[in-house]
Design a protein around this motif. Structure first.
Motif, PDB file in Angstrom:
ATOM      1  N   GLU A 122     -36.625  -2.909 -16.378  1.00 52.37           N
ATOM      2  CA  GLU A 122     -36.462  -3.900 -15.292  1.00 52.37           C
ATOM      3  C   GLU A 122     -35.563  -5.040 -15.746  1.00 52.37           C
ATOM      4  OE1 GLU A 122     -37.201  -7.493 -12.926  1.00 52.37           O
ATOM      5  OE2 GLU A 122     -37.611  -7.200 -15.059  1.00 52.37           O
ATOM      6  N   GLU A 123     -35.710  -5.440 -17.008  1.00 52.43           N
ATOM      7  CA  GLU A 123     -34.921  -6.578 -17.494  1.00 52.43           C
ATOM      8  C   GLU A 123     -33.477  -6.188 -17.799  1.00 52.43           C
ATOM      9  OE1 GLU A 123     -36.175  -9.368 -17.238  1.00 52.43           O
ATOM     10  OE2 GLU A 123     -38.320  -9.335 -17.675  1.00 52.43           O
ATOM     11  N   GLY A 347     -35.181 -11.965 -10.771  1.00 53.24           N
ATOM     12  CA  GLY A 347     -34.979 -10.625 -10.210  1.00 53.24           C
ATOM     13  C   GLY A 347     -36.213  -9.768 -10.401  1.00 53.24           C
ATOM     14  N   HIS A 348     -36.413  -8.791  -9.530  1.00 51.02           N
ATOM     15  CA  HIS A 348     -37.590  -7.927  -9.610  1.00 51.02           C
ATOM     16  C   HIS A 348     -37.285  -6.552  -9.034  1.00 51.02           C
ATOM     17  CE1 HIS A 348     -40.187 -11.224 -10.740  1.00 51.02           C
ATOM     18  NE2 HIS A 348     -39.652 -11.955  -9.784  1.00 51.02           N
TER      19      HIS A 348
END
Ligand code: GLV
Ligand code: MN
Ligand code: MN
Ligand code: MN
Length: 399
Positions: A122-123, A347-348
């Motif tokens: 995700e990062e 952000g996600h």
């Protein structure tokens, strides 16, 4: 056993996995620290009787009932930024597990397929592409583009996939995800919004537009002691000017711009660099502001590179448009209209998935307001309140 689970008790277990000496975490996607956390997640889901499916996009799904279309999905991610905190990602995953445990104990029988997902990178800390797993599953990143990604440790994505037992040729959009009913992500808040409001839990309204750019400045390596200043083509100088330009532009436009990573090659104290690479992260309320700020920064960098006899090449690595969460109103009905609502600059995966299905997010208060660093935190009571809210939302959605 699962009857005693709380988000705090599960987080205490995850906190032991891959902790750096300074208390931070650098759990990069498919590296040993993250793999250990994935194994922990699978073991916990197995205790709940959930069925484990690792897809070829490196996401782990744990199903309550039979996988299928119209599924209710929840979860978050297990990877971290370099030097990250304990909550960003894992809090959403453990809260989902606890919510499932509590629903099972109270006799809830989902009438829709239901899964908790731990999404890959995700990062973007390993492969440079934030929300890698959710972009692949939702078809926003193609197999060909994924195959071209190279990890910061130099390994190609296909090699990293094969090393983890995944087949990179089977990367593809996920039909079950594309046909899902909804996705809910719980996350620690990454600013001071809830701490200032004095509330434990908020509903997310939107993710602000944000993107990442890489700028590679090429100059000429040379001797630090003998090369006279007028003879130098030092790419670090235009990088420094670009960093300052980013800060000034962000202040002028009321947005944020960050250079959090710079690479200087060959990296000798007594060597003028031949190449300097910097990464720019820019976020604003409106995407036009991001465009304006980044274009201005790029112009400054070009002028600075020209002045110092260097070249600069800019590449946009990722982009996420402003994203509003469709399920915000429904969640307000479920949790009460006095529940605070917040937009975020973080952000996600939920933002990546929001154009594919109805999506919602919950934030849990973070008293320090700090994130992507070891100071990130949430109290046990606030984590409990987060689980309670998540459970209430999921119980409605699975009916
Ligand atoms: C990830 O958390 C990001 O906002 O970059
Ligand atoms: Mn993060
Ligand atoms: Mn996160
Ligand atoms: Mn994030």
């Amino acid at each position: 056993m699962t009857t005693t689970w709380t988000a705090a008790s599960l987080l205490a277990e995850t906190a032991e996995i891959g902790r750096n000496e300074d208390g931070s975490y650098s759990r990069f996607c498919l590296r040993p620290e993250e793999v250990a956390l994935r194994e922990w997640f699978v073991a916990k889901a197995t205790e709940l009787g959930l069925a484990i499916v690792t897809d070829m996009n490196a996401n782990i799904w744990v199903w309550w009932g039979t996988p299928g279309p119209n599924a209710v999905l929840t979860g978050s991610h297990l990877d971290s930024v370099p030097g990250g905190g304990a909550y960003d990602g894992p809090l959403g995953v453990v809260s989902s597990l606890v919510a499932v445990a509590k629903m099972q104990q109270s006799g809830v029988m989902p009438s829709k397929p239901f899964a908790v997902i731990a999404m890959a990178d995700e990062e973007g800390a390993r492969f440079g592409m934030p929300c890698l797993g959710s972009r692949l599953a939702s078809g926003k990143l193609s197999k060909a583009d994924a195959h071209a990604l190279v990890a910061r440790d130099g390994q190609s994505l296909p090699d990293a996939w094969r090393e983890a037992g995944l087949d990179p040729d089977l990367i593809e959009p996920d039909d079950v995800l594309l046909q899902a009913a909804c996705f809910i992500e719980l996350h620690v808040e990454q600013g001071r919004g809830l701490a200032d409001l004095g509330h434990q839990v908020a509903i997310a309204t939107a993710v602000r537009p944000h993107g990442r750019w890489r700028a590679e400045f090429t100059g000429q390596g040379n001797h630090a002691g003998t090369t006279l200043i007028p003879d130098r083509h030092d790419p670090v100088i235009p990088v420094a000017q670009t960093v300052l330009a980013a800060r000034e532009a962000a202040e002028r436009e009321g947005c944020v711009a960050t250079v959090g990573r710079i690479n200087v090659e060959p990296g000798g104290t007594n060597v003028i660099a031949s190449v300097a690479t910097m990464w720019l992260d820019c976020r604003a309320e409106e995407s036009q502001t991001v465009t304006k700020v980044v274009e201005g920064i790029q112009q400054t960098s070009q002028a600075a590179a020209d002045k110092h006899g260097c070249q600069v090449v800019w590449t946009r690595e990722s982009w996420t448009d402003r994203t509003a969460f469709d399920l915000c109103a429904r969640m307000l009905e479920i949790l009460g209209t006095d529940t605070p609502q917040l937009s975020t600059g973080a952000g996600h995966d939920a933002a990546t998935l929001a154009t594919t299905m109805p999506t919602g997010m919950l934030f849990v208060r973070n008293p320090t307001g700090a994130s992507h660093c070891p100071a990130e935190s949430a109290s046990d009571a606030d984590c409990d309140a987060g689980v309670e809210a998540l459970q209430a939302v999921l119980e409605e959605l699975v009916q």
